[in-house]
Design an enzyme around this catalytic site. Structure first.
Site, PDB file in Angstrom:
ATOM      1  N   GLU A  37       0.873  -1.445   0.156  1.00 11.54           N
ATOM      2  CA  GLU A  37      -0.073   0.287   0.058  1.00 11.54           C
ATOM      3  C   GLU A  37       0.767   1.235  -0.116  1.00 11.54           C
ATOM      4  O   GLU A  37       1.995   1.390   0.659  1.00 11.54           O
ATOM      5  CB  GLU A  37      -0.895   0.057   1.149  1.00 11.54           C
ATOM      6  CG  GLU A  37      -1.812   1.358   1.256  1.00 11.54           C
ATOM      7  CD  GLU A  37      -2.685   1.484   2.451  1.00 11.54           C
ATOM      8  OE1 GLU A  37      -3.686   0.682   2.586  1.00 11.54           O
ATOM      9  OE2 GLU A  37      -2.063   2.205   3.410  1.00 11.54           O
ATOM     10  N   TYR A  69      -6.632   7.022  -0.559  1.00 13.33           N
ATOM     11  CA  TYR A  69      -7.662   8.161  -1.169  1.00 13.33           C
ATOM     12  C   TYR A  69      -7.920   8.857  -0.048  1.00 13.33           C
ATOM     13  O   TYR A  69      -8.382   8.252   1.280  1.00 13.33           O
ATOM     14  CB  TYR A  69      -8.725   7.704  -1.745  1.00 13.33           C
ATOM     15  CG  TYR A  69      -9.662   8.424  -2.495  1.00 13.33           C
ATOM     16  CD1 TYR A  69      -9.386   8.767  -3.909  1.00 13.33           C
ATOM     17  CD2 TYR A  69     -10.824   8.960  -1.872  1.00 13.33           C
ATOM     18  CE1 TYR A  69     -10.347   9.465  -4.658  1.00 13.33           C
ATOM     19  CE2 TYR A  69     -11.565  10.050  -2.419  1.00 13.33           C
ATOM     20  CZ  TYR A  69     -11.409  10.174  -3.632  1.00 13.33           C
ATOM     21  OH  TYR A  69     -12.128  10.943  -4.445  1.00 13.33           O
ATOM     22  N   HIS A  95      -7.890   3.257  -3.842  1.00 13.82           N
ATOM     23  CA  HIS A  95      -8.718   3.295  -2.610  1.00 13.82           C
ATOM     24  C   HIS A  95      -9.774   4.062  -3.139  1.00 13.82           C
ATOM     25  O   HIS A  95      -9.516   5.225  -3.788  1.00 13.82           O
ATOM     26  CB  HIS A  95      -8.364   3.517  -1.399  1.00 13.82           C
ATOM     27  CG  HIS A  95      -7.328   2.658  -0.792  1.00 13.82           C
ATOM     28  ND1 HIS A  95      -6.732   2.580   0.459  1.00 13.82           N
ATOM     29  CD2 HIS A  95      -6.383   1.874  -1.535  1.00 13.82           C
ATOM     30  CE1 HIS A  95      -6.031   1.352   0.678  1.00 13.82           C
ATOM     31  NE2 HIS A  95      -5.624   1.066  -0.571  1.00 13.82           N
ATOM     32  N   GLY A 126     -14.384   5.806   4.846  1.00 15.73           N
ATOM     33  CA  GLY A 126     -13.597   6.817   5.276  1.00 15.73           C
ATOM     34  C   GLY A 126     -14.245   7.510   6.767  1.00 15.73           C
ATOM     35  O   GLY A 126     -15.235   6.799   7.006  1.00 15.73           O
ATOM     36  N   ASP A 177     -19.990  -6.763  12.273  1.00 17.52           N
ATOM     37  CA  ASP A 177     -18.792  -6.617  10.989  1.00 17.52           C
ATOM     38  C   ASP A 177     -19.038  -7.587  10.009  1.00 17.52           C
ATOM     39  O   ASP A 177     -18.853  -7.420   8.798  1.00 17.52           O
ATOM     40  CB  ASP A 177     -17.425  -6.485  11.648  1.00 17.52           C
ATOM     41  CG  ASP A 177     -17.124  -5.201  12.046  1.00 17.52           C
ATOM     42  OD1 ASP A 177     -17.545  -4.426  11.952  1.00 17.52           O
ATOM     43  OD2 ASP A 177     -15.788  -5.234  12.797  1.00 17.52           O
ATOM     44  N   LYS A 184     -21.586  -6.883   1.828  1.00 23.17           N
ATOM     45  CA  LYS A 184     -20.754  -6.226   0.905  1.00 23.17           C
ATOM     46  C   LYS A 184     -20.398  -7.296  -0.014  1.00 23.17           C
ATOM     47  O   LYS A 184     -20.369  -6.888  -1.488  1.00 23.17           O
ATOM     48  CB  LYS A 184     -19.357  -5.623   1.162  1.00 23.17           C
ATOM     49  CG  LYS A 184     -19.458  -4.662   2.027  1.00 23.17           C
ATOM     50  CD  LYS A 184     -18.161  -4.172   2.865  1.00 23.17           C
ATOM     51  CE  LYS A 184     -18.460  -2.989   3.900  1.00 23.17           C
ATOM     52  NZ  LYS A 184     -17.271  -2.560   4.611  1.00 23.17           N
ATOM     53  N   GLN A 195      -7.469  -3.992   8.037  1.00 22.33           N
ATOM     54  CA  GLN A 195      -6.985  -2.975   8.810  1.00 22.33           C
ATOM     55  C   GLN A 195      -5.683  -3.613   9.559  1.00 22.33           C
ATOM     56  O   GLN A 195      -5.536  -4.977   9.857  1.00 22.33           O
ATOM     57  CB  GLN A 195      -8.031  -2.553   9.898  1.00 22.33           C
ATOM     58  CG  GLN A 195      -7.557  -1.417  10.858  1.00 22.33           C
ATOM     59  CD  GLN A 195      -7.133  -0.044   9.840  1.00 22.33           C
ATOM     60  OE1 GLN A 195      -6.034  -0.114   9.271  1.00 22.33           O
ATOM     61  NE2 GLN A 195      -7.996   0.839  10.009  1.00 22.33           N
TER      62      GLN A 195
HETATM   63  C1  FAD Z   1      -7.492  -1.939   4.140  1.00 20.77           C
HETATM   64  C2  FAD Z   1      -8.017  -0.464   4.624  1.00 20.77           C
HETATM   65  C3  FAD Z   1      -7.750   0.578   3.554  1.00 20.77           C
HETATM   66  C4  FAD Z   1      -8.093   1.670   3.928  1.00 20.77           C
HETATM   67  N1  FAD Z   1      -7.876   2.912   3.275  1.00 20.77           N
HETATM   68  C5  FAD Z   1      -8.549   4.022   3.583  1.00 20.77           C
HETATM   69  C6  FAD Z   1      -8.313   5.393   2.578  1.00 20.77           C
HETATM   70  O1  FAD Z   1      -7.541   4.873   1.752  1.00 20.77           O
HETATM   71  N2  FAD Z   1      -8.719   6.447   2.961  1.00 20.77           N
HETATM   72  C7  FAD Z   1      -9.327   6.506   4.212  1.00 20.77           C
HETATM   73  O2  FAD Z   1     -10.091   7.670   4.413  1.00 20.77           O
HETATM   74  N3  FAD Z   1      -9.690   5.562   5.062  1.00 20.77           N
HETATM   75  C8  FAD Z   1      -9.201   4.223   4.792  1.00 20.77           C
HETATM   76  N4  FAD Z   1      -9.282   3.302   5.669  1.00 20.77           N
HETATM   77  C9  FAD Z   1     -10.059   3.297   7.026  1.00 20.77           C
HETATM   78  C10 FAD Z   1     -11.610   3.471   6.968  1.00 20.77           C
HETATM   79  O3  FAD Z   1     -11.946   4.634   6.237  1.00 20.77           O
HETATM   80  C11 FAD Z   1     -11.957   3.470   8.322  1.00 20.77           C
HETATM   81  O4  FAD Z   1     -11.686   2.457   9.045  1.00 20.77           O
HETATM   82  C12 FAD Z   1     -13.704   3.621   8.426  1.00 20.77           C
HETATM   83  O5  FAD Z   1     -14.114   4.003   9.621  1.00 20.77           O
HETATM   84  C13 FAD Z   1     -14.354   2.399   7.915  1.00 20.77           C
HETATM   85  O6  FAD Z   1     -14.406   2.096   6.658  1.00 20.77           O
HETATM   86  P1  FAD Z   1     -15.405   1.009   6.093  1.00 20.77           P
HETATM   87  O7  FAD Z   1     -15.060   0.874   4.691  1.00 20.77           O
HETATM   88  O8  FAD Z   1     -15.106  -0.394   6.978  1.00 20.77           O
HETATM   89  O9  FAD Z   1     -16.978   1.469   6.526  1.00 20.77           O
HETATM   90  P2  FAD Z   1     -18.299   0.925   6.600  1.00 20.77           P
HETATM   91  O10 FAD Z   1     -18.250  -0.708   5.925  1.00 20.77           O
HETATM   92  O11 FAD Z   1     -19.246   1.714   5.973  1.00 20.77           O
HETATM   93  O12 FAD Z   1     -18.460   0.485   7.978  1.00 20.77           O
HETATM   94  C14 FAD Z   1     -18.337   1.538   9.131  1.00 20.77           C
HETATM   95  C15 FAD Z   1     -19.355   1.307  10.266  1.00 20.77           C
HETATM   96  O13 FAD Z   1     -20.783   1.176   9.813  1.00 20.77           O
HETATM   97  C16 FAD Z   1     -21.093  -0.178  10.042  1.00 20.77           C
HETATM   98  N5  FAD Z   1     -21.999  -0.680   9.083  1.00 20.77           N
HETATM   99  C17 FAD Z   1     -21.613  -0.356   7.576  1.00 20.77           C
HETATM  100  N6  FAD Z   1     -22.494  -0.958   6.987  1.00 20.77           N
HETATM  101  C18 FAD Z   1     -23.702  -1.166   7.793  1.00 20.77           C
HETATM  102  C19 FAD Z   1     -25.096  -1.751   7.370  1.00 20.77           C
HETATM  103  N7  FAD Z   1     -25.277  -1.943   6.182  1.00 20.77           N
HETATM  104  N8  FAD Z   1     -25.628  -2.028   8.547  1.00 20.77           N
HETATM  105  C20 FAD Z   1     -25.406  -1.809   9.870  1.00 20.77           C
HETATM  106  N9  FAD Z   1     -24.172  -1.236  10.051  1.00 20.77           N
HETATM  107  C21 FAD Z   1     -23.354  -0.926   8.890  1.00 20.77           C
HETATM  108  C22 FAD Z   1     -19.981  -1.318  10.204  1.00 20.77           C
HETATM  109  O14 FAD Z   1     -20.215  -2.374  10.868  1.00 20.77           O
HETATM  110  C23 FAD Z   1     -18.895  -0.283  10.620  1.00 20.77           C
HETATM  111  O15 FAD Z   1     -19.223  -0.284  12.212  1.00 20.77           O
HETATM  112  C24 FAD Z   1      -8.992   2.032   5.272  1.00 20.77           C
HETATM  113  C25 FAD Z   1      -9.347   0.837   6.183  1.00 20.77           C
HETATM  114  C26 FAD Z   1      -8.852  -0.406   5.560  1.00 20.77           C
HETATM  115  C27 FAD Z   1      -9.072  -1.451   6.513  1.00 20.77           C
END
Ligand code: FAD
Length: 304
Positions: A37, A69, A95, A126, A177, A184, A195
Site C-alpha cells: 500500500e 484516498y 482506494h 472513510g 462486522d 458487501k 486494517q
Molecule cells: C484496508 C483498508 C484501507 C483503508 N484505506 C483508507 C483510505 O484510503 N482512505 C481513508 O480515508 N480511510 C481508509 N481506511 C479507513 C476506513 O475509512 C475506516 O476504517 C472507516 O472507519 C471504516 O471504513 P469501512 O469501509 O469499513 O466502513 P463501513 O463498511 O461503512 O463500516 C463503518 C461502520 O458502519 C457499520 N455498517 C456499515 N454498513 C452497515 C449496514 N449496512 N448495517 C449496519 N451497520 C453497518 C460497520 O459495521 C462499521 O461499524 C482504510 C481501512 C482499511 C481496513
C-alpha cells in the site's frame, strides 16, 4: 527458509489482472500474493520516496499495489495521478471513500480510475474529519456498502473492501462486522484487505466469524512493519488495533534501535504465522518507505 520462498523463488511478475484472479492463480501454484500500500505524498521529498519504493516493489515482483484516498476526496487528484503512473506497470487498486461524497461526483471519480487503467477499487467509507464530525451526513453515501453498490452500477471494475480483525471501532461486535462483510460480498465485493492488527488469533477470529456469516471472499491481512515503534503505537491507537501487552512493554522500554529490532521480528513472525494458516497473501503498508516493507517481505519469504 520458509516454504513460501521456495514457492515464489521462480515466480515471474504477475500479469496485470484483477486481484481475485491474482489470488486464484497464486493459490493454484501453492503460493500467496505479495502486495503493498502507498499513500499520496505531500511534498517533493515524499514524492521521490514514493517512486523509489515503487521501483523496489516492482523489483520484488509484487503482485499488486494499492493507493489510499483522502476521506472527503481532499487528495483525489494526487491519488489519480499516482495510479495513472502505476497502473500500466502492475495491477493497481485505487482506494475510494464514501464520506461526504455525492453519487454523481463519485461516479465521475470511478470513471477516471477506470480511464487510468486501475483494475480494482477498494471501497471504503472513510471517517469524518475532526473539524466536521457530521461529514457522513453531508454526502449521498453513508456506508462503504453503498459505495460497493454504486461502483457496480457505474463500472465493470472489481471491488474490494476493508475488514477488521480487531472489530470496527463503531461496531457492537465482530458478528455485526461479518454480517456487513457478507452484505458487501452479496453486493459484488470479491476480496477484502484488513486494517492493521498484531495478533494471529484476531485474524483467525475474523475469518471464522466471516465464514459463519457467509462472507467467503479472500481476506488479505494488512501488515504494518514495526519500523518506528512510537509511530506504529500511535497509528494502532488511532485505528483501534491493540498491541499485545508484552510487546508494547518491550517496545516502550527499549531504545529506538532495539525497539525496531523487536518490532520487525514480531511483524515477520506474525506474517509467517498468517501464511502458515493459509492467508491468501500479505498486503504490506509501506508508508512510502521500502526498507522495512521489503525487510518484512523477505523475512516472511515472499521475496528474495
Ligand atoms: C484496508 C483498508 C484501507 C483503508 N484505506 C483508507 C483510505 O484510503 N482512505 C481513508 O480515508 N480511510 C481508509 N481506511 C479507513 C476506513 O475509512 C475506516 O476504517 C472507516 O472507519 C471504516 O471504513 P469501512 O469501509 O469499513 O466502513 P463501513 O463498511 O461503512 O463500516 C463503518 C461502520 O458502519 C457499520 N455498517 C456499515 N454498513 C452497515 C449496514 N449496512 N448495517 C449496519 N451497520 C453497518 C460497520 O459495521 C462499521 O461499524 C482504510 C481501512 C482499511 C481496513
Amino acid at each position: 527458509m520458509p516454504n513460501q520462498q521456495l514457492l515464489r523463488s521462480n515466480i515471474t511478475p504477475a500479469p496485470i489482472s484483477s486481484v481475485t484472479e491474482l489470488i486464484t492463480n497464486r493459490q493454484a501454484a501453492g503460493a500467496p500474493t505479495l502486495s503493498f500500500e502507498f499513500f499520496p505524498p505531500k511534498d517533493e521529498a515524499g514524492e521521490a520516496s514514493l517512486w523509489r519504493t515503487f521501483d523496489d516493489v516492482l523489483e520484488a515482483k509484487a503482485d499488486f499495489v494499492s493507493v489510499t484516498y483522502g476521506a472527503g476526496g481532499s487528495n483525489s487528484a494526487r491519488t489519480l495521478s499516482i495510479v495513472e503512473h502505476m497502473a500500466p506497470q502492475i495491477t493497481t487498486v485505487g482506494h475510494l471513500t464514501a464520506v461526504g461524497a455525492t453519487r454523481a461526483g463519485t461516479g465521475e471519480i470511478i470513471r477516471r480510475f477506470e480511464a487510468a487503467g486501475v483494475k480494482s477499487l477498494l471501497a471504503i467509507r472513510g471517517d469524518a474529519p475532526k473539524d466536521n464530525p457530521n461529514a457522513l451526513a453531508d454526502g449521498d453515501l453513508g456506508t462503504a456498502l453503498e459505495l460497493v453498490e454504486l461502483a457496480h452500477e457505474v463500472s465493470a471494475l472489481e471491488v474490494g473492501v476493508g475488514a477488521f480483525p480487531e472489530v470496527h471501532p463503531e461496531s457492537p461486535d465482530m458478528a455485526h462486522d461479518s454480517k456487513v462483510l457478507a452484505l458487501k460480498q452479496a453486493a459484488g465485493a470479491s476480496f477484502a484487505i484488513t486494517q492493521l492488527f498484531f495478533s494471529l488469533d484476531a485474524y483467525l477470529a475474523l475469518r471464522n466469524s466471516a465464514d459463519a456469516a457467509g462472507a467467503t471472499l479472500p481476506i488479505v491481512p494488512g501488515l504494518m512493519p514495526i519500523n518506528n515503534a512510537k509511530q506504529v503505537i500511535r497509528m494502532a491507537a488511532m485505528s483501534g488495533a491493540s498491541i499485545p501487552a508484552e510487546l508494547l512493554g518491550q517496545l516502550e522500554s527499549a531504545d529506538e534501535a532495539e525497539a525496531r529490532r523487536i518490532g520487525m521480528q514480531f511483524t515477520i513472525d506474525l506474517g509467517v504465522k498468517l501464511l502458515d494458516v493459509g492467508a491468501p497473501g500479505l498486503h504490506i503498508f509501506t508508508l512510502n518507505q521500502s526498507v522495512a516493507a521489503l525487510e518484512l517481505a523477505r523475512g516472511v519469504g515472499l521475496c528474495p
